[in-house]
Motif scaffolding. Structure first.
Motif, short mmCIF file in Angstrom:
data_model
loop_
_atom_site.label_atom_id
_atom_site.label_comp_id
_atom_site.label_asym_id
_atom_site.label_seq_id
_atom_site.Cartn_x
_atom_site.Cartn_y
_atom_site.Cartn_z
N ARG A 38 51.64 82.88 53.10
CA ARG A 38 52.15 82.79 54.47
C ARG A 38 53.34 81.85 54.59
O ARG A 38 53.68 81.42 55.68
CB ARG A 38 51.03 82.30 55.40
CG ARG A 38 49.86 83.28 55.47
CD ARG A 38 48.87 82.85 56.52
NE ARG A 38 48.11 81.67 56.13
CZ ARG A 38 47.42 80.91 56.98
NH1 ARG A 38 47.42 81.19 58.25
NH2 ARG A 38 46.73 79.89 56.56
N HIS A 65 41.80 78.15 46.50
CA HIS A 65 41.68 79.18 47.51
C HIS A 65 42.64 78.92 48.67
O HIS A 65 43.33 79.81 49.15
CB HIS A 65 40.23 79.21 48.02
CG HIS A 65 40.02 80.18 49.12
ND1 HIS A 65 39.79 81.52 48.90
CD2 HIS A 65 40.01 80.03 50.46
CE1 HIS A 65 39.65 82.14 50.05
NE2 HIS A 65 39.77 81.25 51.01
N GLN A 66 42.70 77.64 49.08
CA GLN A 66 43.58 77.29 50.19
C GLN A 66 45.04 77.52 49.80
O GLN A 66 45.83 77.99 50.61
CB GLN A 66 43.36 75.81 50.58
CG GLN A 66 44.13 75.37 51.80
CD GLN A 66 43.70 76.10 53.07
OE1 GLN A 66 42.52 76.17 53.38
NE2 GLN A 66 44.65 76.68 53.79
N ARG A 97 45.63 65.56 47.06
CA ARG A 97 44.84 66.62 47.66
C ARG A 97 45.73 67.52 48.48
O ARG A 97 46.59 67.08 49.23
CB ARG A 97 43.74 66.04 48.54
CG ARG A 97 42.52 65.63 47.72
CD ARG A 97 41.35 65.38 48.61
NE ARG A 97 40.98 66.57 49.37
CZ ARG A 97 40.18 66.53 50.43
NH1 ARG A 97 39.72 65.40 50.86
NH2 ARG A 97 39.87 67.65 51.05
N LEU A 98 45.49 68.78 48.27
CA LEU A 98 46.33 69.73 48.96
C LEU A 98 46.06 69.72 50.45
O LEU A 98 44.95 69.57 50.89
CB LEU A 98 46.05 71.14 48.42
CG LEU A 98 47.04 72.13 49.00
CD1 LEU A 98 48.18 72.34 48.05
CD2 LEU A 98 46.37 73.41 49.37
N CYS A 99 47.12 69.88 51.21
CA CYS A 99 46.95 69.96 52.64
C CYS A 99 47.93 70.99 53.17
O CYS A 99 49.01 71.17 52.61
CB CYS A 99 47.24 68.61 53.27
SG CYS A 99 47.06 68.59 55.05
N GLN A 100 47.54 71.65 54.21
CA GLN A 100 48.42 72.63 54.81
C GLN A 100 49.72 71.95 55.21
O GLN A 100 49.70 70.85 55.73
CB GLN A 100 47.76 73.26 56.03
CG GLN A 100 47.67 74.75 55.88
CD GLN A 100 46.70 75.36 56.86
OE1 GLN A 100 46.43 74.80 57.91
NE2 GLN A 100 46.19 76.51 56.51
N GLY A 101 50.82 72.60 54.96
CA GLY A 101 52.11 72.01 55.25
C GLY A 101 52.84 71.72 53.94
O GLY A 101 54.06 71.74 53.89
N LEU A 143 45.87 81.06 50.33
CA LEU A 143 46.06 81.38 51.74
C LEU A 143 47.43 80.93 52.22
O LEU A 143 48.11 81.63 52.97
CB LEU A 143 45.00 80.69 52.59
CG LEU A 143 43.58 81.26 52.59
CD1 LEU A 143 42.68 80.38 53.44
CD2 LEU A 143 43.58 82.68 53.12
N ASP A 144 47.83 79.73 51.81
CA ASP A 144 49.10 79.17 52.29
C ASP A 144 50.31 79.85 51.66
O ASP A 144 51.28 80.16 52.34
CB ASP A 144 49.16 77.66 52.00
CG ASP A 144 48.21 76.87 52.87
OD1 ASP A 144 47.61 77.48 53.77
OD2 ASP A 144 48.06 75.65 52.65
N LEU A 200 36.21 82.16 48.05
CA LEU A 200 35.77 80.87 48.59
C LEU A 200 34.26 80.85 48.79
O LEU A 200 33.61 79.84 48.63
CB LEU A 200 36.48 80.61 49.91
CG LEU A 200 36.11 79.31 50.62
CD1 LEU A 200 36.58 78.13 49.81
CD2 LEU A 200 36.73 79.27 51.99
#
Lengths: 327, 212
Positions: free
Chosen positions: A77, A69-70, A108-112, A73-74, A20
């Motif tokens: 996990r 990159h995100q 757009r990617l979002c956590q969840g 990370l997701d 990143l």
């Protein structure tokens, strides 16, 4: 867009994701310093040398890299308690499908999102099937993730949740409001990842199926197909009258009530949250003395809610809400 | 449980907030501290929350620790949780440099914007020191940052539990040394501003008293 062509050829896998730092660096200082930084960092360096040797890096490309990159990370996990994800290839599937979605317009990617994608990969053997199921699911839920910088889409639903609770359980609402929880932010997770964290894995899948069945509307298919992902709520206007018996129970209740009102377009998940809150009402009333207690009570119920009970509760609350809201 | 007799089970209640980039180990740090375990955790959506009771000297403390989601998208949501915090822990990952540079680019600014407590104690924590071979931020850089921003500093590992307790203890000790903060957190503290009816005030012995 030399760069993006180069990237799209690159196969994504969790192991060779770019750092990143390099992406950010490119965004700030332009390609020269990227080349410099690359030479001092082993992670992703070859990739970046190739990328930047072709000229300036497009901002879109950088955004894309940040999202990659995100995802990394997701993915690492998500649902790690499942044996299924001990296999690297299954993790890669999750990674690949989320990456594919980045190529969709207005996506757009979002956590969840990894929480929502994961069951599709567990359930469907074929990666293409998983992808399309996830993509259609996102058409349904995309609004929740939309961010304007000032607010996130799901907050609109929280406002409805607030008015529902005010009608259904005014005492609870007063109590929450007094504790500073009147914005219902504490319920955001349930809506955002569709109860994946509050129910067990199987429980949440059971719940999802119930949601889809209850909300079923034969026009939905056309709605999703006619509008590319990211579109706003749409009114169905193909003229032919649909038979009520084809619709799910929740949808029928809405139709009987006139259907086209704002509440009519509310997803059942808002009522499901209301149902969960009602279920925990006495606990919240007696034990919660601060916002911290509220969050704790709601977060601690992970995995031990009953999907069927919650659904029938939601249907009851919905009925009551429609009746009372009319007055 | 604290009863309506007005005799709470702790002397002070402090609100502590964990902030920092996605994936630096905020939730793991919290879990490591509150339940001595290390586990694969899912990304935090919105906020999470845990309580830890500590006894320091003869004082019984209740720490209310808020764990926020790191991703940019959630920042508008998490901003409201800065309110009334007596301590803020900024976490970065010593193996990922960008999580460190984002502290000055993003997180320190967030604190300035949203923290309502002028005297609020800040702490810088570099996590994942168990991955020494992958280290990308030196200890000295951490120390320098802490000096510039006037915060405490520690390096720790949520996995091996090295320095985990010290992180929170040092923070709490510093809060205890700050009269304005102890006044807020004390169980007999302020009862004003709060829009609560008198019957509840004896129980609401928390910093939320001043948050409305």
């Amino acid at each position: 867009m030399e760069g993006s062509r180069l990237i799209s050829k690159k196969k994504c896998s969790p192991t060779d994701r770019p750092s990143l730092r390099l992406c950010k660096c490119a965004l700030k200082h332009g390609p020269i310093s990227v080349v410099y930084k690359v030479s001092t960092n082993s992670n992703g360096s070859v990739f970046f040398k190739k990328l930047t040797s072709r000229g300036p890096v497009d901002k879109k490309v950088i955004q894309w890299l940040l999202s990659l990159h995100q995802i990394g990370l997701d993915v690492n996990r998500t649902d790690r308690s499942l044996e299924f994800y001990e296999k690297k290839e299954n993790l890669s599937k999750l990674w690949d499908i989320l990456c594919l979605c980045l190529d969709r317009p207005r996506c757009r990617l979002c956590q969840g999102m990894s929480d929502l994608c994961s069951p599709m990969i567990v359930l469907l053997e074929d990666e293409a099937d998983s992808f399309f199921c996830f993509e259609r699911l996102m058409r349904r839920l995309r609004g929740n993730f939309r961010s304007t910088g000032r607010s996130v889409g799901v907050e609109a639903q929280l406002t409805y949740l607030s008015s529902i609770t005010q009608i259904i359980d005014p005492k609870l609402h007063q109590h929450l409001d007094k504790l500073g929880g009147g914005d219902y932010l504490c319920a955001i997770r349930m809506l955002m990842v569709q109860f994946r964290r509050e129910f067990s894995f199987c429980g949440s899948l059971y719940l999802w199926e119930m949601i889809w069945a209850l909300e079923y509307d034969p026009d939905l298919f056309h709605v999703y197909e006619a509008h590319q992902c990211g579109s706003e709520k749409v009114e169905v206007s193909n003229g032919k009258p649909k038979s009520m018996s084809q619709c799910g129970k929740y949808e029928r209740q809405n139709m009987r009530n006139g259907g086209k009102s704002t509440e009519g377009r509310l997803p059942i998940s808002v009522f499901l949250v209301a149902s969960v809150l009602k279920d925990k009402s006495s606990k919240l009333m007696t034990e919660a003395r601060g916002l911290d207690d509220v969050v704790k009570i709601l977060n601690d119920m992970s995995g031990n809610l009953d999907a069927k009970k919650t659904c029938s509760g939601a249907i009851k609350i919905h009925k009551k809400y429609l009746r009372k809201a009319k007055k | 449980m604290g009863s309506s007799s007005g005799q709470p089970e702790f002397d002070y209640l402090f609100k502590v907030l964990l902030i920092g980039d996605s994936g630096v180990g905020k939730s793991s740090l919290l879990l490591s501290f509150t339940s001595n375990t290390f586990d694969d955790l899912s990304p935090t959506i919105g906020v999470d929350f845990k309580v830890k009771y500590l006894t320091i000297g003869e004082k019984k403390l209740k720490l209310a620790i808020w764990d926020t989601a790191g991703q940019e998208r959630f920042r508008t949501l998490t901003s409201s949780y800065y309110r009334g915090a007596q301590g803020i822990i900024m976490v970065y990952d010593v193996t990922r440099r960008e999580t460190f540079t984002n502290l000055s680019d993003i997180w320190a600014k967030e604190i300035d914007l949203y923290s309502t407590n002028q005297d609020c104690i800040k702490m810088l924590v570099g996590n994942k020191v168990d991955k020494e071979s992958e280290r990308a931020v030196s200890k000295k850089e951490g120390i320098d940052f802490a000096r510039v921003y006037g915060c405490l500093f520690l390096e720790c590992s949520a996995k091996t539990r090295v320095n985990v307790e010290q992180c929170f203890e040092e923070l709490v000790l510093k809060i205890l040394e700050t009269p304005s903060l102890t006044a807020e957190g004390s169980s007999g503290g302020k009862k004003n501003i709060f829009k609560q009816n008198p019957a509840h005030t004896s129980n609401a012995s928390s910093s939320y008293c001043c948050s409305s």
